[in-house]
Design a protein around this motif. Structure first.
Motif, mmCIF file in Angstrom:
data_model
loop_
_atom_site.group_PDB
_atom_site.id
_atom_site.type_symbol
_atom_site.label_atom_id
_atom_site.label_comp_id
_atom_site.label_asym_id
_atom_site.label_seq_id
_atom_site.Cartn_x
_atom_site.Cartn_y
_atom_site.Cartn_z
ATOM 1 N N ASN A 31 0.797 -1.233 0.000
ATOM 2 C CA ASN A 31 0.000 0.000 0.000
ATOM 3 C C ASN A 31 0.826 1.277 0.000
ATOM 4 O OD1 ASN A 31 -2.857 -1.062 0.238
ATOM 5 N ND2 ASN A 31 -1.765 -2.212 1.798
ATOM 6 N N THR A 35 -2.413 2.393 -3.163
ATOM 7 C CA THR A 35 -3.552 1.741 -2.516
ATOM 8 C C THR A 35 -4.545 1.304 -3.587
ATOM 9 O OG1 THR A 35 -4.462 3.957 -2.230
ATOM 10 C CG2 THR A 35 -3.476 2.925 -0.292
ATOM 11 N N LYS A 228 -2.263 7.077 -3.530
ATOM 12 C CA LYS A 228 -1.932 6.448 -2.242
ATOM 13 C C LYS A 228 -3.028 6.704 -1.211
ATOM 14 C CE LYS A 228 3.019 7.128 -3.043
ATOM 15 N NZ LYS A 228 3.693 5.868 -3.344
ATOM 16 N N TYR A 230 -6.357 5.943 -1.909
ATOM 17 C CA TYR A 230 -7.516 5.224 -2.452
ATOM 18 C C TYR A 230 -8.106 5.892 -3.698
ATOM 19 C CZ TYR A 230 -6.995 3.341 2.247
ATOM 20 O OH TYR A 230 -6.469 2.796 3.390
ATOM 21 N N ALA A 386 -3.048 -0.882 4.796
ATOM 22 C CA ALA A 386 -4.135 0.063 4.517
ATOM 23 C C ALA A 386 -5.353 -0.363 5.324
ATOM 24 C CB ALA A 386 -4.456 0.082 3.025
#
Ligand code: PMP
Length: 410
Positions: A31, A35, A228, A230, A386
């Protein structure tokens, strides 16, 4: 776990249902590299292309109006996310790398003379080293480096001692992607300002994992990437204090960033943030970014941080029971990143073999070669967490790692 229904979180990520070799479920522990993206973000970008696609800031037709509105709403959302005072302080870029290149280029050109100094740290990602080196070559600026202690923290006494009359800027990371160290940014900023220097912070690994308040931190610039947090690749943001953005010259030239262009009477530039946004931006991605921040806020960065700390502790305890495994970086304040090496097993071999067991970790230098060399290494394995990772995945990871180490050691 009382604070989170993690199964519910996981259901929002189609990719987490993937199975790999021998139908093993994917355990995604990379992650810090990027992500995964929840369905709601995919939907937001899809919806943009289905219903709204148009170039922004130009047309007066309905689609252009709607797209412009959505793009500018995304900017306001990034402003709230960082607690910036004004949405004009948010510049959209391609990501943390471009944000840092932007600051380096405009700041050095406008504020620094040959022989002036920038302080960076030994734990920087290459994105916060190489832009300064390129400008050292062309503009004669001097790079000073804050050393990293054995624990993987910045040597603060050495930092204080690095300042001189010629120090104009400090460029440091908030969280190290190679060690997980969380740096004391407010204190770094206070010291820089006392010495008359500005500070730019690489927030690529911090913004996804803890609340960030650029006013409380009192930083001049702050960079991060959507992918990173989402969100999609191809977009990120640069926060810059308004007086800086007004004072500094543009970097790239083109459409959108001008007031008026003339061959004989010269060209005048748009006000910030548009002055720094030449050309058609990543519009769908900005809308995805907006939705990703909305998704993050649904859980809250406090919950995300608590959950990842819980995973970090769990994984650290289990890894410490493996013979010959050494964790690199034992900072007191650490984000959900564990870098480690194993006696008698190359990082690359571990990475390749554990992938066969469905576990995705990172191996290599993590674009942070100086700090790995500081520890006498060229590569480590890195697991990073994450919100959607689970304690059961940590168990799977650790038992897969034990198997792989046995295989490699024969
Ligand atoms: N800084 C740090 C600390 C990072 O971890 C990364 C991404 N690995 C970057 C900068 C660069 O981010 P991007 O590649 O998204 O521009």
């Amino acid at each position: 776990h009382p604070i989170l229904d993690v199964d519910h979180v996981r259901q929002e990520f189609p990719i987490l249902g993937r199975r790999l070799h021998d139908n093993r479920p994917l355990v995604y522990l990379d992650n810090a590299a990027t992500t995964q993206t929840p369905q709601t973000v995919l939907d937001a970008m899809d919806d943009y292309y289905h219903r709204m696609n148009a170039n922004i800031h130009r047309g007066i037709h309905s689609l252009a109006e709607e797209a412009t509105q959505a793009f500018e709403n995304a900017r306001k959302h990034v402003q709230r996310f960082l607690n910036a005072a004004d949405s004009r302080e948010i510049v959209f870029t391609r990501g943390a790398t471009e944000s840092l290149n932007l600051v380096a280029n405009v700041f050095v050109r406008s504020e620094m003379r040959p022989g002036d100094e920038v302080i960076v740290s030994e734990m920087e990602h290459h994105a916060n080293i190489v832009p300064w080196q390129l400008l050292a070559d062309t503009h004669g600026i001097v790079i000073r480096v804050i050393p990293v202690t054995e624990q993987g923290e910045l040597d603060m006494a050495a930092y204080r001692a690095l300042f001189s009359e010629r120090t104009k800027l400090v460029a440091v990371t908030h969280v190290s992607n190679a060690l997980g160290t969380i740096n004391p940014v407010a204190e770094l900023a206070r010291i820089a300002h006392e010495r008359g220097a500005a500070i730019v912070v690489d927030g690529a690994q911090a913004a996804p994992h803890q609340p960030v308040d650029v006013q409380a931190l009192d930083v001049d610039f702050y960079a991060f990437s959507a992918h990173k947090v989402y969100g999609p690749t191809g977009i990120g943001a640069l926060y810059g204090r308004l007086d800086w953005l007004e004072q500094l010259p543009p970097w790239q030239g083109g459409g959108e960033m001008i007031k008026r262009v003339s061959f004989d009477r010269g060209t005048t530039f748009a006000d910030p943030p548009h002055k720094f946004e030449a050309g058609t931006p990543a519009i769908a991605e900005a809308i995805g970014f907006d939705r990703a921040l909305q998704w993050v806020e649904r859980y809250g960065l406090d919950v995300i941080s608590d959950w990842e700390q819980h995973l970090l502790l769990n994984a650290t305890e289990q890894l410490q029971t493996i013979d010959g495994l050494r964790i690199i970086g034992n900072a007191e304040h650490k984000a959900g990143v564990i870098s480690f090496v194993v006696d008698g097993a190359h990082a690359q071999d571990i990475g390749l073999l554990i992938d066969q067991l469905g576990v995705a970790i990172r191996t290599g230098h993590h674009c942070a070669q100086p700090v790995l060399r500081r520890f006498g290494l060229e590569a480590t394995c890195r697991a990073s967490f994450a919100l959607y990772n689970t304690p059961a995945e940590i168990d799977t990871f650790v038992s897969a790692l034990r198997r792989v180490i046995d295989m490699v050691r024969g």
